[in-house]
Design an enzyme around this catalytic site. Structure first.
Site, PDB file in Angstrom:
ATOM      1  N   ASP A  31      -8.150   1.348   4.556  1.00 25.86           N
ATOM      2  CA  ASP A  31      -8.696   0.010   4.770  1.00 25.86           C
ATOM      3  C   ASP A  31      -9.336  -0.411   3.464  1.00 25.86           C
ATOM      4  O   ASP A  31     -10.125   0.326   2.878  1.00 25.86           O
ATOM      5  CB  ASP A  31      -9.716  -0.018   5.919  1.00 25.86           C
ATOM      6  CG  ASP A  31      -9.834  -1.428   6.472  1.00 25.86           C
ATOM      7  OD1 ASP A  31      -8.829  -1.930   7.025  1.00 25.86           O
ATOM      8  OD2 ASP A  31     -10.911  -2.047   6.325  1.00 25.86           O
ATOM      9  N   LYS A  36       0.853  -1.201   0.000  1.00 17.75           N
ATOM     10  CA  LYS A  36       0.000   0.000   0.000  1.00 17.75           C
ATOM     11  C   LYS A  36       0.887   1.249   0.000  1.00 17.75           C
ATOM     12  O   LYS A  36       0.650   2.211  -0.725  1.00 17.75           O
ATOM     13  CB  LYS A  36      -0.846   0.052   1.279  1.00 17.75           C
ATOM     14  CG  LYS A  36      -2.002  -0.888   1.342  1.00 17.75           C
ATOM     15  CD  LYS A  36      -2.734  -0.626   2.669  1.00 17.75           C
ATOM     16  CE  LYS A  36      -3.873  -1.579   2.891  1.00 17.75           C
ATOM     17  NZ  LYS A  36      -4.561  -1.334   4.175  1.00 17.75           N
TER      18      LYS A  36
HETATM   19  P1  ITT Z   1      -2.923  -2.186   7.285  1.00 15.67           P
HETATM   20  O1  ITT Z   1      -4.192  -2.528   8.029  1.00 15.67           O
HETATM   21  O2  ITT Z   1      -1.714  -2.104   8.150  1.00 15.67           O
HETATM   22  O3  ITT Z   1      -3.080  -0.969   6.412  1.00 15.67           O
HETATM   23  P2  ITT Z   1      -3.491  -4.647   5.881  1.00 15.67           P
HETATM   24  O4  ITT Z   1      -2.757  -5.404   4.837  1.00 15.67           O
HETATM   25  O5  ITT Z   1      -3.905  -5.395   7.123  1.00 15.67           O
HETATM   26  O6  ITT Z   1      -2.583  -3.390   6.262  1.00 15.67           O
HETATM   27  P3  ITT Z   1      -6.287  -4.195   5.235  1.00 15.67           P
HETATM   28  O7  ITT Z   1      -6.752  -4.627   6.580  1.00 15.67           O
HETATM   29  O8  ITT Z   1      -6.869  -2.959   4.618  1.00 15.67           O
HETATM   30  O9  ITT Z   1      -4.716  -3.953   5.214  1.00 15.67           O
HETATM   31  O10 ITT Z   1      -6.493  -5.412   4.220  1.00 15.67           O
HETATM   32  C1  ITT Z   1      -6.201  -5.247   2.886  1.00 15.67           C
HETATM   33  C2  ITT Z   1      -6.304  -6.568   2.143  1.00 15.67           C
HETATM   34  O11 ITT Z   1      -7.204  -6.414   1.033  1.00 15.67           O
HETATM   35  C3  ITT Z   1      -4.967  -6.955   1.543  1.00 15.67           C
HETATM   36  O12 ITT Z   1      -4.244  -7.795   2.417  1.00 15.67           O
HETATM   37  C4  ITT Z   1      -5.361  -7.657   0.268  1.00 15.67           C
HETATM   38  O13 ITT Z   1      -5.722  -8.977   0.558  1.00 15.67           O
HETATM   39  C5  ITT Z   1      -6.628  -6.904  -0.142  1.00 15.67           C
HETATM   40  N1  ITT Z   1      -6.313  -5.752  -1.007  1.00 15.67           N
HETATM   41  C6  ITT Z   1      -6.497  -4.432  -0.698  1.00 15.67           C
HETATM   42  N2  ITT Z   1      -6.067  -3.647  -1.685  1.00 15.67           N
HETATM   43  C7  ITT Z   1      -5.601  -4.475  -2.646  1.00 15.67           C
HETATM   44  C8  ITT Z   1      -5.013  -4.269  -3.903  1.00 15.67           C
HETATM   45  O14 ITT Z   1      -4.779  -3.048  -4.364  1.00 15.67           O
HETATM   46  N3  ITT Z   1      -4.659  -5.338  -4.616  1.00 15.67           N
HETATM   47  C9  ITT Z   1      -4.864  -6.570  -4.175  1.00 15.67           C
HETATM   48  N4  ITT Z   1      -5.391  -6.873  -2.980  1.00 15.67           N
HETATM   49  C10 ITT Z   1      -5.772  -5.823  -2.212  1.00 15.67           C
END
Ligand code: ITT
Length: 208
Positions: free
Chosen positions: A81, A25
């Site tokens: 998120d 991200k």
């Molecule tokens: P933070 O909470 O620390 O930001 P995280 O990886 O836990 O990091 P999230 O809870 O927002 O973040 O979960 C995001 C998930 O959604 C990520 O692990 C992917 O599985 C999916 N995801 C989100 N954006 C994506 C993208 O651009 N491409 C592919 N998968 C994505």
């Protein structure tokens, strides 16, 4: 005698702290706005706490992350998120996208489970959703959302991006985000659409 100036590792750009430790991200956000803001994430601040994502919506979790970090530092904090919503699975994995395969942040397991759940499905429509919250002084100030519609393929294609990218074809294309690469993804993704609104908001606040 005159000595050449040493380069000083300090940015003159306005600083934006991301309430995430997710390197993917961060890299995407930096690629999109790194010329306008100094983008740092939580890994630069070892004392920042781990924020538990106990919400049941993207907005709740984004707010928890932004406020939970922002009460530890001055300035603007931005959270993200995000996740994948699949119509045939009633919106799953949604808010639980990062642990869908049973292990937090394990993209291979998440993709394997998604392929399994979708094996018999002909309805392949899906979307990525991203909700961002800007916080300051421990309080959320504004929230923003972006989506990108598309469809799921039946096997992993491509190695660019992260998460579900090798399984997702955005509308208007025949290749997955994993095959299309960062430049195209960042021009139309859920994240870029939310981030465009964030930048417009910050500019209005005088942060340019
Ligand atoms: P933070 O909470 O620390 O930001 P995280 O990886 O836990 O990091 P999230 O809870 O927002 O973040 O979960 C995001 C998930 O959604 C990520 O692990 C992917 O599985 C999916 N995801 C989100 N954006 C994506 C993208 O651009 N491409 C592919 N998968 C994505």
């Amino acid at each position: 005698m005159l000595y050449p100036c040493k380069s000083i590792a300090m940015s003159t750009l306005p600083r934006l702290i991301l309430a995430t430790r997710n390197a993917h991200k961060t890299a995407e956000i930096r690629a999109m706005i790194g010329d306008r803001f100094e983008v740092l994430n939580a890994t630069a601040f070892p004392d920042f706490p781990e924020i538990e994502e106990t919400g049941t919506t993207f907005l709740e979790n984004a707010q928890l992350k932004a406020e939970g970090i922002s009460c530890h530092i001055d300035g603007w904090v931005l959270s993200d998120d995000s996740g994948l919503e699949v119509d045939a699975l009633d919106g799953a994995p949604g808010v639980w996208s990062s642990s869908y395969g049973g292990e937090e942040g394990n993209h291979a397991k998440n993709n394997a489970r998604l392929l399994l759940e979708m094996a018999q499905e002909t309805e392949r429509a899906a979307r990525f959703r991203c909700t961002m919250v800007l916080a300051r002084g421990g309080k959320a100030q504004a929230h923003f959302s972006g989506t990108v519609e598309g469809r799921l393929v039946e096997k992993l294609n491509g190695t660019n991006g992260f998460g579900y990218d090798p399984l997702f074809i955005p509308n208007g294309f025949d290749l997955t985000f994993g095959e299309l690469g960062d430049e195209i993804k960042n021009s139309l993704s859920h994240r870029s659409r939310a981030l465009g609104q964030v930048v417009a908001y910050l500019n209005k606040q005088g942060l340019k």
